[in-house]
Design a protein around this motif. Structure first.
Motif, mmCIF file in Angstrom:
data_model
loop_
_atom_site.group_PDB
_atom_site.id
_atom_site.type_symbol
_atom_site.label_atom_id
_atom_site.label_comp_id
_atom_site.label_asym_id
_atom_site.label_seq_id
_atom_site.Cartn_x
_atom_site.Cartn_y
_atom_site.Cartn_z
ATOM 1 N N LEU A 143 0.853 -1.178 0.000
ATOM 2 C CA LEU A 143 0.000 0.000 0.000
ATOM 3 C C LEU A 143 0.889 1.228 0.000
ATOM 4 O O LEU A 143 1.900 1.264 0.693
ATOM 5 C CB LEU A 143 -0.865 0.024 1.260
ATOM 6 C CG LEU A 143 -1.963 -1.027 1.363
ATOM 7 C CD1 LEU A 143 -2.594 -0.988 2.740
ATOM 8 C CD2 LEU A 143 -3.007 -0.784 0.284
ATOM 9 N N LEU A 145 2.188 4.676 1.120
ATOM 10 C CA LEU A 145 2.054 5.475 2.342
ATOM 11 C C LEU A 145 2.322 6.943 1.991
ATOM 12 O O LEU A 145 1.485 7.806 2.172
ATOM 13 C CB LEU A 145 3.035 4.977 3.415
ATOM 14 C CG LEU A 145 3.066 5.750 4.721
ATOM 15 C CD1 LEU A 145 1.687 5.844 5.340
ATOM 16 C CD2 LEU A 145 4.026 5.079 5.709
ATOM 17 N N ARG A 149 7.660 5.981 1.095
ATOM 18 C CA ARG A 149 7.452 4.722 1.809
ATOM 19 C C ARG A 149 6.211 3.977 1.356
ATOM 20 O O ARG A 149 5.227 4.576 0.918
ATOM 21 C CB ARG A 149 7.339 4.989 3.315
ATOM 22 C CG ARG A 149 8.596 5.618 3.898
ATOM 23 C CD ARG A 149 8.418 5.933 5.351
ATOM 24 N NE ARG A 149 7.434 6.979 5.573
ATOM 25 C CZ ARG A 149 7.099 7.417 6.777
ATOM 26 N NH1 ARG A 149 7.653 6.868 7.852
ATOM 27 N NH2 ARG A 149 6.210 8.364 6.911
ATOM 28 N N ILE A 151 3.697 0.463 2.609
ATOM 29 C CA ILE A 151 3.423 -0.481 3.678
ATOM 30 C C ILE A 151 3.227 -1.845 3.065
ATOM 31 O O ILE A 151 2.463 -2.008 2.103
ATOM 32 C CB ILE A 151 2.158 -0.102 4.460
ATOM 33 C CG1 ILE A 151 2.358 1.247 5.134
ATOM 34 C CG2 ILE A 151 1.820 -1.152 5.501
ATOM 35 C CD1 ILE A 151 1.138 1.721 5.863
ATOM 36 N N VAL A 153 1.883 -5.612 3.572
ATOM 37 C CA VAL A 153 0.954 -6.350 4.433
ATOM 38 C C VAL A 153 0.975 -7.809 4.002
ATOM 39 O O VAL A 153 0.761 -8.112 2.829
ATOM 40 C CB VAL A 153 -0.478 -5.797 4.316
ATOM 41 C CG1 VAL A 153 -1.401 -6.540 5.276
ATOM 42 C CG2 VAL A 153 -0.497 -4.312 4.607
ATOM 43 N N ASN A 163 2.418 -6.452 9.242
ATOM 44 C CA ASN A 163 2.709 -5.340 8.346
ATOM 45 C C ASN A 163 4.044 -4.679 8.670
ATOM 46 O O ASN A 163 4.555 -4.778 9.778
ATOM 47 C CB ASN A 163 1.584 -4.309 8.364
ATOM 48 C CG ASN A 163 1.369 -3.742 9.744
ATOM 49 O OD1 ASN A 163 0.379 -4.070 10.398
ATOM 50 N ND2 ASN A 163 2.292 -2.928 10.221
ATOM 51 N N ILE A 165 6.581 -1.152 7.493
ATOM 52 C CA ILE A 165 6.777 0.035 6.666
ATOM 53 C C ILE A 165 8.127 -0.083 5.973
ATOM 54 O O ILE A 165 9.136 -0.380 6.601
ATOM 55 C CB ILE A 165 6.725 1.309 7.518
ATOM 56 C CG1 ILE A 165 5.334 1.454 8.131
ATOM 57 C CG2 ILE A 165 7.065 2.534 6.671
ATOM 58 C CD1 ILE A 165 5.207 2.607 9.093
ATOM 59 N N ARG B 138 -3.850 9.221 8.370
ATOM 60 C CA ARG B 138 -3.211 9.372 7.068
ATOM 61 C C ARG B 138 -4.083 8.766 5.981
ATOM 62 O O ARG B 138 -4.588 9.463 5.121
ATOM 63 C CB ARG B 138 -1.826 8.737 7.042
ATOM 64 C CG ARG B 138 -1.114 9.003 5.719
ATOM 65 C CD ARG B 138 0.181 8.269 5.631
ATOM 66 N NE ARG B 138 1.146 8.790 6.577
ATOM 67 C CZ ARG B 138 2.002 9.756 6.286
ATOM 68 N NH1 ARG B 138 1.998 10.316 5.089
ATOM 69 N NH2 ARG B 138 2.856 10.179 7.175
ATOM 70 N N CYS B 139 -4.281 7.456 6.072
ATOM 71 C CA CYS B 139 -5.181 6.869 5.102
ATOM 72 C C CYS B 139 -5.696 5.506 5.530
ATOM 73 O O CYS B 139 -5.135 4.857 6.390
ATOM 74 C CB CYS B 139 -4.536 6.781 3.717
ATOM 75 S SG CYS B 139 -3.185 5.592 3.653
ATOM 76 N N LEU B 143 -7.768 -4.323 1.444
ATOM 77 C CA LEU B 143 -7.108 -5.341 0.635
ATOM 78 C C LEU B 143 -8.022 -6.559 0.560
ATOM 79 O O LEU B 143 -8.637 -6.926 1.564
ATOM 80 C CB LEU B 143 -5.785 -5.760 1.275
ATOM 81 C CG LEU B 143 -4.654 -4.738 1.260
ATOM 82 C CD1 LEU B 143 -3.487 -5.235 2.097
ATOM 83 C CD2 LEU B 143 -4.223 -4.483 -0.183
ATOM 84 N N MET B 155 -3.605 3.819 8.623
ATOM 85 C CA MET B 155 -2.287 4.347 8.970
ATOM 86 C C MET B 155 -2.388 5.729 9.591
ATOM 87 O O MET B 155 -3.223 6.533 9.176
ATOM 88 C CB MET B 155 -1.422 4.444 7.724
ATOM 89 C CG MET B 155 -0.897 3.108 7.267
ATOM 90 S SD MET B 155 -0.792 3.051 5.477
ATOM 91 C CE MET B 155 -2.478 2.645 5.040
#
Lengths: 344, 344
Positions: A143, A145, A149, A151, A153, A163, A165, B138-139, B143, B155
């Motif tokens: 995903l 970020l 960066r 993420i 999962v 998960n 980062i 953030r968001c 999935l 996040m």
DNA sequence: AGTTAGCACTCACCGGTTAGGAGTGCTAAC
DNA sequence: GTTAGCACTCCTAACCGGTGAGTGCTAACT
């Protein structure tokens, strides 16, 4: 082996153990005659007790103190004399409420189970969360970020999610990560985490051109693998322990706690007892010398027939075996149910 | 107030405290004269000690036992007499190694910090992880897991990630979730978790047609909010505590542990001490009656100027204040660094 | 005046002794 | 086979006197 005790001897042995379990004091013939109506005089009971000591079921600290059960005595008790003690409805309700109130996420189940067991049994409890090595890799997704960066999962069949980062390598696009995810998912889907080793990974490496991208993916997968390999141990009830007269000496408390802090050692011990259902190890029967005067009751539970873990109670040999055993048995089935409910 | 102690009185007081802190035994004039070269005879020291007792800096259990410091004595010591004790290079190295070796993920920082502090100070340590209410949303992303379930991933700015498995409502498509994510992200991006309340959520509700979809999204957001609201408390060193002679009595140990188990109470106490930098509360000074003969050293740390938490040491009033204080001060800055390193 | 030596006094901390009590094993009677 | 009676063991708590660390006070010293 004249290990066949006649009926009265059994009744005396049971009375001694029942009494000692609640009183924690050596028990004498007079007390037995008074509290348990065995229908005979103290003198007769004395004779029986002398016999039971001769046979190894009872012990005496010194002449003229009452008797206490030996490991062998407890063993006989656990194997045959133990009174059936189903978990009461009230207790079931309490347990249900406990879980409902406190457990929101799957990770909390184990710690709370440990707390619960120690609360009910007033002893130290141990919970070994299941190893995930048998869990199947389901998929890895990325995903975005921010511009630097992403993420990652990772999901397994049993519903566990991991998960991490990851900093984006310079020049890489989010698209690259998605492409890589497709490659990885194609290659690894359905494999157990255990079977994902350098072997399968090198195949993937060949398909991914960017070195640093590959490193990043490797990072998260390894992290998930680490997580799956290191089973977690949860302790409960170190405070409860202090209530037991056996632990009224700080030295003993400290010794026991120091052992319990050695996670690897404790895990090994629990592993040794991992088997079918309930297992009781009493005092002397323990391999580890530190546990010669404690008893360990373990119960192995299964998840989806593959993952398995252990719940256990550790306490002085003078322990409410009946209660602890039935509780563990109950929790055993209960735990599976709870985890299923949560991973939906 | 004749609280201005002359120089020799200060030296005597310091010697008494230093000695008592290491020996845990009431200290007498002879011992002082022998071990600390104060340049005067025991008799003179006796006079000084009598004065110090009169002024409330020292106490005597009974006639003819040495003196021990009072809370007031410790207070004076902490405020002015304390010898500077910077964290040694060796200890710094050890701390670094500890983190490098044990901390992989941000969630582990706090527990390991607690362990570390208690190891070094040989006392109970408390770590209050920061509240996330000030963290910015953030968001939220979804999935696909399988045809019946999706994983929601939320996040925050600080790099914390929350995930939850959500059953797909019948008839819903994965597309629907993605559409919803766009709506939510547009509405909530940048808001602090705290400010996301029913207010902003109702706006979103209007934009989302499917009721059960909305419920699902609400679920994960609430979960993240819950998570952010309940600050976590980590304890360390309950075993270390037993080493202190003050806790050689099981009753005391149990009392203290029972208090520490009351998480809300402990949090409240720590909150009360949340302020700028280091704070020392000695024995009697504690509001809570259970802590009348323990001292609490707290240090508040900041993360990005907003999030804040507390690290603390709890021990008997006879405590190595110098060491504990400098350690907390060091950990304070260190913790911020470590967390930043990890959330990258 | 401040410091120190000397001394009587206090009081916790032993080691030994004693009285009490719980419990046993043995013997003899039921 | 069971039981009452009794001598015996041995732990526990209380008591007791000696010891030592430490004090406060007083008188002598600088």
């Amino acid at each position: 082996m004249a290990d066949v005790l006649d009926d009265r001897k059994k009744r005396v042995l049971q009375a001694v153990i029942d009494d000692y379990i609640t009183s924690a004091e050596p028990v004498g013939s007079r007390t037995l005659a008074r509290k348990y109506n065995l229908g005979v005089s103290p003198a007769t009971i004395r004779n029986e007790m002398a016999d039971l000591e001769m046979l190894g079921y009872l012990e005496q600290i010194h002449t003229s103190s009452g008797r206490i059960p030996s490991s062998k005595g407890y063993r006989f008790y656990v194997n045959g004399l133990i009174p059936p003690t189903p978990v009461s409805d009230a207790e079931r309700a309490r347990i249900d409420a406990w879980y409902r109130e406190r457990v929101r996420r799957i990770e909390e189940v184990f710690q709370e189970t440990a707390r619960l067991i120690s609360q009910v049994t007033r002893n130290v409890s141990l919970v070994l969360a299941p190893q995930m090595t048998q869990a199947a890799f389901r998929c890895l997704q990325f995903l975005p970020l921010d511009d630097q960066r992403v993420i990652a999962v990772l999901m397994t069949d049993a519903g566990f999610v991991e998960n991490k980062i990851i900093p984006m390598p310079p020049g890489a696009e989010f698209e690259d990560f998605q492409r890589m995810a497709r490659v990885i998912n194609r290659n690894l889907a359905g494999h157990t985490l255990q079977s994902i080793q350098r072997h399968s990974m090198t195949e993937i490496r060949d398909e991914i051109d960017d070195e640093s991208l590959y490193e990043a993916a490797l990072g998260i997968i390894n992290r998930a693998l680490d997580e799956s390999r290191t089973e977690r141990l949860y302790l409960g009830g170190t405070t409860e322990m202090l209530e037991q007269p056996e632990f009224h000496d700080v030295e003993k408390v400290r010794d026991t706690l120091l052992i319990l802090e050695k996670e690897e050692l404790v895990k090994d011990i629990l592993h040794a007892h991992m088997g079918e259902g309930l297992e009781v190890t009493i005092g002397q029967e323990n391999q580890d010398s530190h546990f010669k005067d404690t008893s360990l009751i373990t119960a192995t539970y299964h998840l989806d027939g593959q993952l398995l873990g252990t719940i256990a109670v550790l306490g002085p040999t003078r322990m409410q075996y009946a209660k602890a055993m039935s509780l563990l048995e109950f929790m055993n089935t209960n735990l599976t149910r709870i985890i299923h409910r949560l991973s939906r």
